[in-house]
Motif scaffolding. Structure first.
Motif, PDB file in Angstrom:
ATOM      1  N   THR A 179      -4.707   7.309  -2.577  1.00 22.80           N
ATOM      2  CA  THR A 179      -5.470   6.408  -3.432  1.00 22.80           C
ATOM      3  C   THR A 179      -4.619   6.035  -4.625  1.00 22.80           C
ATOM      4  OG1 THR A 179      -7.570   6.163  -4.602  1.00 22.80           O
ATOM      5  CG2 THR A 179      -6.570   8.345  -4.641  1.00 22.80           C
ATOM      6  N   ASP A 180      -4.901   4.920  -5.225  1.00 18.80           N
ATOM      7  CA  ASP A 180      -4.104   4.448  -6.362  1.00 18.80           C
ATOM      8  C   ASP A 180      -4.473   5.102  -7.683  1.00 18.80           C
ATOM      9  OD1 ASP A 180      -2.776   2.691  -4.667  1.00 18.80           O
ATOM     10  OD2 ASP A 180      -4.215   1.081  -5.053  1.00 18.80           O
TER      11      ASP A 180
ATOM     12  N   SER B 198      -9.185   2.727  -3.186  1.00 19.95           N
ATOM     13  CA  SER B 198      -8.117   2.693  -4.179  1.00 19.95           C
ATOM     14  C   SER B 198      -8.468   3.544  -5.397  1.00 19.95           C
ATOM     15  CB  SER B 198      -7.832   1.255  -4.611  1.00 19.95           C
ATOM     16  OG  SER B 198      -8.966   0.710  -5.251  1.00 19.95           O
ATOM     17  N   TYR B 199      -9.659   4.154  -5.415  1.00 19.26           N
ATOM     18  CA  TYR B 199     -10.157   4.828  -6.608  1.00 19.26           C
ATOM     19  C   TYR B 199     -11.010   6.022  -6.199  1.00 19.26           C
ATOM     20  CZ  TYR B 199     -12.590   5.023 -11.147  1.00 19.26           C
ATOM     21  OH  TYR B 199     -13.106   5.397 -12.358  1.00 19.26           O
TER      22      TYR B 199
END
Length: 85
Positions: free
Chosen positions: A43-44, A17-18
């Motif tokens: 990815t966030d 996510s990072y």
């Protein structure tokens, strides 16, 4: 496949996510690679650690920000892109 394409595949396959681009030198020297990652990495959040060399003058700053914004818009999601100087 290029190194950038392999990196993006690795990021996407890793389900992270990072992503942080840092170390090994100034990432913005490789603007095409950074823009490809911003555009294609699933990815966030993407953090770009930079010394700001790309912002040495107003023309360079505008061009770099515009390119990054276009890459970000192409994502069509709610990811966050952060510059850390």
């Amino acid at each position: 496949r290029s190194g950038v394409e392999r990196l993006i595949k690795f990021i996407n396959d890793s389900n992270n996510s990072y992503v942080m681009m840092s170390g090994g030198g100034e990432p913005m020297i490789h603007k095409k690679a950074v823009n490809a990652i911003v555009k294609n990495a699933k990815t966030d959040r993407i953090v770009i650690v930079t010394n700001g060399i790309w912002a040495a003058n107003i023309e360079s700053t505008r061009k770099t920000v515009k390119e990054l914004y276009e890459s970000y818009k192409a994502r069509n999601d709610n990811a966050t892109v952060v510059f850390n100087t």
